[in-house]
Enzyme design. Structure first.
Site, short mmCIF file in Angstrom:
data_model
loop_
_atom_site.label_atom_id
_atom_site.label_comp_id
_atom_site.label_asym_id
_atom_site.label_seq_id
_atom_site.Cartn_x
_atom_site.Cartn_y
_atom_site.Cartn_z
N CYS A 1 37.08 36.70 39.36
CA CYS A 1 38.06 36.68 40.45
C CYS A 1 38.58 35.26 40.63
O CYS A 1 39.67 35.04 41.11
CB CYS A 1 37.41 37.18 41.72
SG CYS A 1 35.81 36.45 41.96
N GLU B 1 35.58 40.90 49.53
CA GLU B 1 36.09 39.81 48.70
C GLU B 1 36.93 40.47 47.63
O GLU B 1 36.44 41.35 46.92
CB GLU B 1 34.95 39.02 48.09
CG GLU B 1 34.14 38.23 49.11
CD GLU B 1 34.97 37.25 49.93
OE1 GLU B 1 36.03 36.80 49.46
OE2 GLU B 1 34.56 36.96 51.06
P1 NAD Z 1 37.95 47.73 41.55
O1 NAD Z 1 38.62 47.55 42.87
O2 NAD Z 1 38.61 48.61 40.57
O3 NAD Z 1 36.49 48.33 41.76
C1 NAD Z 1 35.56 47.73 42.63
C2 NAD Z 1 34.65 48.82 43.16
O4 NAD Z 1 35.41 49.71 43.96
C3 NAD Z 1 34.01 49.67 42.05
O5 NAD Z 1 32.70 50.04 42.45
C4 NAD Z 1 34.91 50.89 42.03
O6 NAD Z 1 34.26 52.04 41.55
C5 NAD Z 1 35.25 51.03 43.49
N1 NAD Z 1 36.48 51.77 43.73
C6 NAD Z 1 37.55 51.89 42.92
N2 NAD Z 1 38.47 52.68 43.50
C7 NAD Z 1 37.96 53.05 44.69
C8 NAD Z 1 38.43 53.87 45.75
N3 NAD Z 1 39.62 54.45 45.70
N4 NAD Z 1 37.63 54.02 46.83
C9 NAD Z 1 36.44 53.42 46.88
N5 NAD Z 1 35.92 52.65 45.92
C10 NAD Z 1 36.69 52.46 44.84
O7 NAD Z 1 37.67 46.27 40.96
P2 NAD Z 1 36.99 45.88 39.57
O8 NAD Z 1 37.96 46.19 38.49
O9 NAD Z 1 35.61 46.39 39.46
O10 NAD Z 1 36.88 44.31 39.76
C11 NAD Z 1 37.98 43.49 39.59
C12 NAD Z 1 38.60 43.09 40.90
O11 NAD Z 1 37.59 42.55 41.73
C13 NAD Z 1 39.63 42.00 40.75
O12 NAD Z 1 40.72 42.26 41.60
C14 NAD Z 1 38.88 40.74 41.18
O13 NAD Z 1 39.70 39.71 41.63
C15 NAD Z 1 38.01 41.29 42.24
N6 NAD Z 1 36.83 40.45 42.45
C16 NAD Z 1 36.82 39.64 43.54
C17 NAD Z 1 35.73 38.81 43.77
C18 NAD Z 1 35.70 37.90 44.97
O14 NAD Z 1 34.64 37.38 45.30
N7 NAD Z 1 36.81 37.70 45.66
C19 NAD Z 1 34.66 38.80 42.88
C20 NAD Z 1 34.72 39.64 41.78
C21 NAD Z 1 35.81 40.47 41.58
#
Ligand code: NAD
Length: 541
Positions: free
Chosen positions: A325, A291
């Site tokens: 999100c 998501e």
């Molecule tokens: P992010 O993508 O920066 O991080 C999410 C997770 O991925 C964290 O655990 C992070 O450490 C990890 N991550 C980051 N870079 C990575 C990589 N290169 N390889 C593997 N893992 C990696 O997102 P965030 O800032 O924590 O959250 C915000 C984002 O999440 C927004 O884009 C938001 O829309 C989305 N979000 C979506 C939903 C949904 O249900 N659609 C819900 C909540 C948040």
């Protein structure tokens, strides 16, 4: 084997925290206790705590000099150990009855509804800068709901069975995936950490869970809660650390059974790509559930109730600093109601206080970290200098003590201006006023403006207009709201997730999600197997 029936769930009531209430005084006390001490957060693998000595600080976003915890970081050795622990635990856990597995999470739900509630809410407020209400709907109610509803859905799924025929008895066995599941959670909801790690576990899978660095504080307490509820060692392994390195190692493993991800679109696409590159080496096809981002909309018809619309805009766009999100980040308003709406929204925003969530009068806290602050500020600064945009409210950003961004409303002349199209993930709403007679063209515009399709809302009192929006925007949002803000999905009521660039739409908090963590086996038993190989038609006439 425990074969008890799982209780029929109802949604956990949201407590009010009004002055004088018991929950309010318990929460204030928990905030005081937790802010008064610093803790160490270990990695937990196979039930054992590991301290690598390499730590990063978990701070309060609204007071960034305040360190809540030192978080030990996993390296390659710990990641390998986590894979082994998950695989070892799988042999036993995947053979537990559903009722026994559910028992762990039902107990966790009840612990959270009672003794753990104030502490987990306080941790979410301190570490992720949520107000009391935002913490309550996330780290208490939504987690409790995920556990109570998902166990119930898993039980319902088991009742989906094939037909049998005379002499034949057929069954579908809902086996856990054979490999381990890698759960990667975002910072913005403690509940997402709970769901990403526990949904596969409820189905019998074992999990390596990497929390977001900026949510490690609440996520660690949540993990401890699951342990107290009886989660056996190794079923979920808590592995904070550098995201890229951890992911590379886990994705390279032959026994990766699936990825349960929530976060940004780019990261999910990169993970998918890595899995594709390694496809030939896997023992099974990994399930990929993600998501991701959104550019969520509110579109108003000239018949909209202006007060409801103004409230939907203010709550939908700015609660939790727009870091949901599902948060509204673009709005389309007909010229006829704009003057009245503008007056309402601006007056509400004037009253919206921003500051430390421990002061319950505040409507908003700080954004999560320096990186988010800089990104949001950059969008606002650019909008300030653009002659075709107007900042109607907010625009102030100050990171002296905490990462504070005031609720910002931008009006644009160009509906394709970048803040109408790109995910900002902060308290910024961009608004476009359209000529009333262009209602249908505006719906088309909403549909094609961004690659995302997570949430969206239409406000109209005219039912035909609601239906028109519904039809044109059918694929523009996985969660669509009529006369309500596009945030605040409730487990069991509005299963959550979107399509297009917003993810695989596997609907968190529903049976559709649980189906991804099971690999069904069809078993046919023949009560009266044939005893001679020749068919009747082969007989001579
Ligand atoms: P992010 O993508 O920066 O991080 C999410 C997770 O991925 C964290 O655990 C992070 O450490 C990890 N991550 C980051 N870079 C990575 C990589 N290169 N390889 C593997 N893992 C990696 O997102 P965030 O800032 O924590 O959250 C915000 C984002 O999440 C927004 O884009 C938001 O829309 C989305 N979000 C979506 C939903 C949904 O249900 N659609 C819900 C909540 C948040």
């Amino acid at each position: 084997m425990n074969s008890a029936k799982i209780p029929t769930p109802i949604n956990e009531p949201v407590l009010s925290y009004v002055p004088g209430s018991r929950e309010r005084s318990e929460l204030k006390q928990a905030i005081k206790d937790l802010s008064g001490r610093q803790i160490e957060i270990p990695i937990v693998i196979g039930g054992k705590e590991i301290r690598t000595g390499k730590t990063v600080d978990a701070v309060m976003p609204h007071c960034h000099r305040h360190v809540l915890a030192k978080v030990h970081q996993a390296g390659p050795e710990e990641v390998n150990a986590a894979i082994k622990a998950a695989r070892d635990a799988w042999r036993d856990w995947s053979n537990w009855s559903l009722a026994d597995r559910a028992g762990v999470f039902l107990k966790a739900a009840d612990l959270l509804a009672t003794r753990w509630r104030a502490m987990l809410n306080a941790a979410t407020m301190l570490g992720q800068s949520k107000t009391a209400f935002q913490a309550e709907i996330d780290s208490a109610c939504e987690i409790i709901d995920f556990w109570r509803f998902n166990t119930h859905y898993a039980e319902q799924l088991q009742t989906v069975q094939p037909i049998s025929s005379p002499g034949i008895w057929n069954a579908l066995e809902y086996r856990a995936l054979e490999g381990f599941v890698y759960a990667i959670s975002p910072f913005n909801f403690t509940a997402i950490g709970a769901n990403l790690s526990s949904a596969p576990a409820i189905m019998g899978c074992t999990v390596v869970w990497k929390p977001a660095a900026t949510a490690a504080y609440s996520n660690y307490l949540l993990f401890r809660l699951m342990q107290e509820a009886g989660l056996p060692p190794g079923v979920i392994n808590f592995v904070p650390g550098p995201a890229t390195a951890i992911s590379e190692r886990l994705i390279a493993d032959r026994h990766l059974g699936g990825i349960h991800f929530t976060g940004s679109t780019e990261v999910f696409q990169a993970l998918w790509q890595q899995v594709a590159n390694n496809l030939k080496n896997y023992a099974d096809y990994p399930r990929l559930v993600g998501e991701t981002g959104g550019k969520d909309f509110i579109v108003a018809h000239p018949s909209a109730d202006v007060d409801a619309l103004a409230t939907g805009i203010v709550r939908g766009a700015y609660e939790y600093q727009g870091q949901k999100c599902s948060a509204a980040s673009r709005a389309y308003v007909p010229a006829s109601i704009w003057p009245k709406l503008q007056e309402r929204v601006l007056s509400m925003l004037q009253d919206a206080r921003v500051g430390d969530p421990a002061d319950f009068r505040n409507f908003m806290g700080a954004v999560i970290d320096k990186k988010a602050f800089d990104k949001i500020k950059n969008y606002i600064d650019q909008a300030k200098t653009d002659p075709k945009t107007k900042i109607l409210s907010g625009g102030e950003c100050d990171d002296t003590d905490g990462y504070f961004v005031h609720p910002t409303l931008i009006q644009v002349e160009d509906p394709m201006y970048r803040t109408m199209c790109e995910e900002i993930f902060g308290p910024v709403l961009t608004l476009y006023v359209y000529p009333d007679k262009q209602w249908k063209e505006t719906l088309d515009l909403v549909d094609r403006t961004s690659p995302y399709a997570l949430t969206g809302a239409v406000f109209a009192q005219d039912r035909t207009a609601l239906n028109e929006a519904d039809a044109v925007l059918r694929y523009a949002a996985g969660n669509f709201y009529r006369n309500d803000k596009p945030t605040g999905a409730v487990v069991g009521q509005q299963p959550f997730g979107g399509g297009r660039a917003s993810g695989t739409n596997d609907k968190a908090g529903s049976m559709l999600n649980l189906i991804r963590w099971t690999s069904a086996r069809a078993v046919k038993e023949n009560f009266v197997p044939p005893r001679d190989p020749w068919y009747p038609f082969m007989a001579e006439a």
